[in-house]
Scaffold this motif. Sequence first.
Motif, PDB file in Angstrom:
ATOM      1  N   GLN A 128       0.873  -1.244   0.110  1.00 50.42           N
ATOM      2  CA  GLN A 128      -0.291   0.084  -0.026  1.00 50.42           C
ATOM      3  C   GLN A 128       0.877   1.178   0.032  1.00 50.42           C
ATOM      4  OE1 GLN A 128      -2.504  -0.674   3.351  1.00 50.42           O
ATOM      5  NE2 GLN A 128      -3.826  -2.296   2.421  1.00 50.42           N
ATOM      6  N   ARG A 129       1.931   1.262   0.867  1.00 51.19           N
ATOM      7  CA  ARG A 129       2.875   2.384   0.942  1.00 51.19           C
ATOM      8  C   ARG A 129       3.508   2.776  -0.648  1.00 51.19           C
ATOM      9  NH1 ARG A 129       6.310   1.229   4.864  1.00 51.19           N
ATOM     10  NH2 ARG A 129       7.926   0.117   3.324  1.00 51.19           N
ATOM     11  N   TYR A 130       3.825   1.553  -1.451  1.00 49.55           N
ATOM     12  CA  TYR A 130       4.630   1.737  -2.605  1.00 49.55           C
ATOM     13  C   TYR A 130       3.433   2.216  -3.675  1.00 49.55           C
ATOM     14  CZ  TYR A 130       8.456  -1.361  -0.979  1.00 49.55           C
ATOM     15  OH  TYR A 130       9.194  -2.055  -0.327  1.00 49.55           O
ATOM     16  N   GLN A 131       2.298   1.732  -3.460  1.00 49.82           N
ATOM     17  CA  GLN A 131       1.286   2.169  -4.398  1.00 49.82           C
ATOM     18  C   GLN A 131       0.924   3.808  -4.153  1.00 49.82           C
ATOM     19  OE1 GLN A 131      -1.829  -0.785  -3.408  1.00 49.82           O
ATOM     20  NE2 GLN A 131      -1.420  -1.890  -5.305  1.00 49.82           N
ATOM     21  N   THR A 132       0.943   3.982  -3.109  1.00 50.92           N
ATOM     22  CA  THR A 132       0.710   5.529  -2.652  1.00 50.92           C
ATOM     23  C   THR A 132       1.795   6.124  -3.014  1.00 50.92           C
ATOM     24  OG1 THR A 132      -0.514   4.964  -0.701  1.00 50.92           O
ATOM     25  CG2 THR A 132       0.591   7.287  -0.712  1.00 50.92           C
ATOM     26  N   MET A 133       2.994   5.997  -3.156  1.00 53.39           N
ATOM     27  CA  MET A 133       4.239   6.738  -3.722  1.00 53.39           C
ATOM     28  C   MET A 133       4.145   6.507  -5.170  1.00 53.39           C
ATOM     29  SD  MET A 133       5.324   8.076  -1.175  1.00 53.39           S
ATOM     30  CE  MET A 133       6.972   8.952  -1.798  1.00 53.39           C
ATOM     31  N   GLN A 134       3.567   5.495  -5.830  1.00 52.29           N
ATOM     32  CA  GLN A 134       3.738   5.360  -7.088  1.00 52.29           C
ATOM     33  C   GLN A 134       2.711   6.555  -7.734  1.00 52.29           C
ATOM     34  OE1 GLN A 134       2.046   1.800  -8.835  1.00 52.29           O
ATOM     35  NE2 GLN A 134       3.839   1.705 -10.337  1.00 52.29           N
ATOM     36  N   ALA A 135       1.409   6.501  -7.146  1.00 47.51           N
ATOM     37  CA  ALA A 135       0.455   7.307  -7.413  1.00 47.51           C
ATOM     38  C   ALA A 135       0.869   8.794  -7.424  1.00 47.51           C
ATOM     39  CB  ALA A 135      -0.818   7.238  -6.449  1.00 47.51           C
ATOM     40  N   LYS A 136       1.904   9.193  -6.437  1.00 45.13           N
ATOM     41  CA  LYS A 136       2.448  10.527  -6.338  1.00 45.13           C
ATOM     42  C   LYS A 136       3.491  10.814  -7.561  1.00 45.13           C
ATOM     43  CE  LYS A 136       1.553  11.096  -1.282  1.00 45.13           C
ATOM     44  NZ  LYS A 136       2.497  11.185  -0.058  1.00 45.13           N
ATOM     45  N   GLU A 137       3.859   9.900  -7.701  1.00 46.10           N
ATOM     46  CA  GLU A 137       5.304   9.843  -8.581  1.00 46.10           C
ATOM     47  C   GLU A 137       5.093   8.854  -9.896  1.00 46.10           C
ATOM     48  OE1 GLU A 137       9.384  10.055  -7.126  1.00 46.10           O
ATOM     49  OE2 GLU A 137       8.301  10.040  -5.017  1.00 46.10           O
ATOM     50  N   PRO A 138       4.138   9.037 -10.675  1.00 44.85           N
ATOM     51  CA  PRO A 138       3.762   7.887 -11.702  1.00 44.85           C
ATOM     52  C   PRO A 138       4.913   7.664 -12.613  1.00 44.85           C
ATOM     53  CG  PRO A 138       2.573   9.619 -11.961  1.00 44.85           C
ATOM     54  CD  PRO A 138       3.233   9.979 -10.724  1.00 44.85           C
ATOM     55  N   ASP A 139       5.890   8.677 -12.747  1.00 50.17           N
ATOM     56  CA  ASP A 139       7.234   8.436 -13.711  1.00 50.17           C
ATOM     57  C   ASP A 139       8.249   7.700 -13.187  1.00 50.17           C
ATOM     58  OD1 ASP A 139       5.251   9.390 -15.903  1.00 50.17           O
ATOM     59  OD2 ASP A 139       5.765  11.349 -15.397  1.00 50.17           O
ATOM     60  N   SER A 145       9.388  -1.215  -9.807  1.00 55.56           N
ATOM     61  CA  SER A 145      10.331  -2.155  -9.386  1.00 55.56           C
ATOM     62  C   SER A 145       9.932  -2.605  -8.140  1.00 55.56           C
ATOM     63  CB  SER A 145      11.662  -1.668  -9.525  1.00 55.56           C
ATOM     64  OG  SER A 145      12.664  -2.493  -9.018  1.00 55.56           O
ATOM     65  N   LEU A 146       9.756  -1.802  -7.237  1.00 60.62           N
ATOM     66  CA  LEU A 146       9.536  -2.206  -5.593  1.00 60.62           C
ATOM     67  C   LEU A 146       8.206  -3.071  -5.655  1.00 60.62           C
ATOM     68  CD1 LEU A 146      10.439   0.716  -3.795  1.00 60.62           C
ATOM     69  CD2 LEU A 146      11.506  -1.101  -3.734  1.00 60.62           C
ATOM     70  N   LEU A 147       7.225  -2.659  -6.512  1.00 55.86           N
ATOM     71  CA  LEU A 147       5.921  -3.386  -6.409  1.00 55.86           C
ATOM     72  C   LEU A 147       6.189  -4.812  -7.119  1.00 55.86           C
ATOM     73  CD1 LEU A 147       3.532  -0.463  -7.420  1.00 55.86           C
ATOM     74  CD2 LEU A 147       3.124  -1.989  -5.348  1.00 55.86           C
ATOM     75  N   GLU A 148       7.032  -5.128  -8.059  1.00 60.20           N
ATOM     76  CA  GLU A 148       7.266  -6.383  -8.646  1.00 60.20           C
ATOM     77  C   GLU A 148       7.941  -7.312  -7.821  1.00 60.20           C
ATOM     78  OE1 GLU A 148       9.506  -5.136 -12.275  1.00 60.20           O
ATOM     79  OE2 GLU A 148       7.978  -4.658 -13.483  1.00 60.20           O
ATOM     80  N   ASN A 149       8.793  -6.566  -7.078  1.00 66.37           N
ATOM     81  CA  ASN A 149       9.551  -7.235  -6.056  1.00 66.37           C
ATOM     82  C   ASN A 149       8.464  -7.805  -4.805  1.00 66.37           C
ATOM     83  OD1 ASN A 149      12.244  -8.081  -4.492  1.00 66.37           O
ATOM     84  ND2 ASN A 149      11.220  -6.938  -2.996  1.00 66.37           N
ATOM     85  N   TYR A 150       7.915  -6.781  -4.536  1.00 66.76           N
ATOM     86  CA  TYR A 150       6.786  -7.168  -3.564  1.00 66.76           C
ATOM     87  C   TYR A 150       5.941  -8.510  -4.079  1.00 66.76           C
ATOM     88  CZ  TYR A 150       2.525  -7.138  -0.448  1.00 66.76           C
ATOM     89  OH  TYR A 150       1.712  -7.719   0.305  1.00 66.76           O
ATOM     90  N   ASP A 151       5.435  -8.315  -5.311  1.00 66.43           N
ATOM     91  CA  ASP A 151       4.534  -9.593  -5.774  1.00 66.43           C
ATOM     92  C   ASP A 151       5.603 -10.847  -5.990  1.00 66.43           C
ATOM     93  OD1 ASP A 151       2.484  -8.031  -5.976  1.00 66.43           O
ATOM     94  OD2 ASP A 151       2.786  -7.432  -8.292  1.00 66.43           O
ATOM     95  N   SER A 152       6.907 -10.765  -6.459  1.00 71.05           N
ATOM     96  CA  SER A 152       7.638 -11.945  -6.430  1.00 71.05           C
ATOM     97  C   SER A 152       8.035 -12.542  -4.939  1.00 71.05           C
ATOM     98  CB  SER A 152       8.951 -11.501  -7.172  1.00 71.05           C
ATOM     99  OG  SER A 152       9.854 -10.967  -6.167  1.00 71.05           O
ATOM    100  N   ALA A 153       8.005 -11.630  -3.974  1.00 73.15           N
ATOM    101  CA  ALA A 153       8.457 -12.353  -2.630  1.00 73.15           C
ATOM    102  C   ALA A 153       7.102 -12.979  -1.890  1.00 73.15           C
ATOM    103  CB  ALA A 153       8.610 -10.889  -1.647  1.00 73.15           C
ATOM    104  N   LEU A 154       5.793 -12.672  -2.454  1.00 73.57           N
ATOM    105  CA  LEU A 154       4.774 -13.356  -1.926  1.00 73.57           C
ATOM    106  C   LEU A 154       4.662 -14.758  -1.753  1.00 73.57           C
ATOM    107  CD1 LEU A 154       1.943 -11.252  -3.722  1.00 73.57           C
ATOM    108  CD2 LEU A 154       2.560 -11.281  -1.285  1.00 73.57           C
ATOM    109  N   SER A 155       5.504 -15.371  -2.700  1.00 72.98           N
ATOM    110  CA  SER A 155       5.825 -16.933  -2.474  1.00 72.98           C
ATOM    111  C   SER A 155       6.859 -17.605  -1.659  1.00 72.98           C
ATOM    112  CB  SER A 155       5.908 -17.453  -3.969  1.00 72.98           C
ATOM    113  OG  SER A 155       7.225 -17.198  -4.251  1.00 72.98           O
TER     114      SER A 155
END
Length: 177
Positions: A128-139, A145-155
């Motif tokens: 949620q923190r990463y998504q909030t920051m991505q919304a503030k800085e979409p470019d 990259s951090l959201l992709e790492n989050y997803d890969s860490a789920l397993s």
Amino acid sequence: MNRKEVKWKISIVYQSLTGNTRQLAEAVQAVLPSEMLFYIGTPDAEALKADLIFAGSWTDKGLFSQPMLDFLAQCHNKSLALFATCGFGQAEEYYQAILQRTAAKIPADNLILASFACQGRMHESVKQRYQTMQAKEPDNPRWTSLLENYDSALSHPDNTDLQRCQQFARDVLTKIK
């Protein structure tokens, strides 16, 4: 001359925020002889009575959690085996850096026999923190990259991580025999 076999008392001490490090502690426990197990649980002075301590933690800002660092500061003249889960990484160099920084905080009269670290899943609030920051800085590609790492860490820790952790524990047993 017959050498008397030394009976080691072993503690498994861990801090687990999301259950990842608990899984590693259970993997370690599964390969240790039950007659050698003295203590299993969160940091406690009772665990210090063991000869060998498997100490595990989730990582916080590149180190073990503060409760685990406080516990390790109380260890003197012990054999230690360190294990950790990290939300980031998937790189052995990253894991080793965390383990080395942690080892540097442990009293020098201890012997660190081995260490192990792997990726672990992160709490939903991190995403949620990463998504909030991505919304503030979409470019900013950092957030993607951090959201992709989050997803890969789920397993993680996955079966391969747990098997590697068990091999780490077996290697430690070999060193004390």
